[in-house]
Design a protein around this motif. Sequence first.
Motif, PDB file in Angstrom:
ATOM      1  N   GLY A  28      -3.526   4.556  -3.494  1.00 55.37           N
ATOM      2  CA  GLY A  28      -2.632   4.013  -2.482  1.00 55.37           C
ATOM      3  C   GLY A  28      -3.039   2.683  -1.898  1.00 55.37           C
ATOM      4  O   GLY A  28      -2.232   2.013  -1.275  1.00 55.37           O
ATOM      5  N   THR A  52       0.830  -1.202   0.000  1.00 56.34           N
ATOM      6  CA  THR A  52       0.000   0.000   0.000  1.00 56.34           C
ATOM      7  C   THR A  52       0.868   1.256   0.000  1.00 56.34           C
ATOM      8  O   THR A  52       2.046   1.210   0.355  1.00 56.34           O
ATOM      9  N   ASN A  53       0.259   2.351  -0.420  1.00 50.88           N
ATOM     10  CA  ASN A  53       0.876   3.677  -0.375  1.00 50.88           C
ATOM     11  C   ASN A  53       2.216   3.764  -1.098  1.00 50.88           C
ATOM     12  O   ASN A  53       3.141   4.425  -0.637  1.00 50.88           O
ATOM     13  N   SER A  65      -1.089  -1.097  -4.929  1.00 52.70           N
ATOM     14  CA  SER A  65      -1.235   0.329  -5.179  1.00 52.70           C
ATOM     15  C   SER A  65      -0.637   0.653  -6.547  1.00 52.70           C
ATOM     16  O   SER A  65       0.188  -0.109  -7.064  1.00 52.70           O
TER      17      SER A  65
END
Length: 116
Positions: A99, A40-41, A67
């Motif tokens: 994200g 993520t992100n 992401s």
Amino acid sequence: MLKKLIASVAVIAAAGLGVTATPAAADPCPSGALCAYLSTNYAGDPGTVYGNNSNLLQYNKFNNAVSVSNSGTQCAVRIYSGTGRTGSSVNIPRGYGIGNLAGSAFYKNVASNHWC
């Protein structure tokens, strides 16, 4: 490299798809690329592609994307959950990303893309 955008920039929502494009700060994503990350992100080393692609599932990081970010130099990119630009789609403006793809049709399944 993506520009870091000011937090007050409007957030673009993908209606009905459960994903929201937000300003991306994915520094390792090269200029002109669509990048996919296994975390993520935008964390970790991205998988990168350029231009339009009808089958991104052949690339591990797009087949398992958590992401994505658009480091394009000219325009938005539309990603699709199906190969050959089929299935669900969402537009990601230049300098933005998603994200966390969890709960969307694109979670571990960014299958194709088209610029502008």
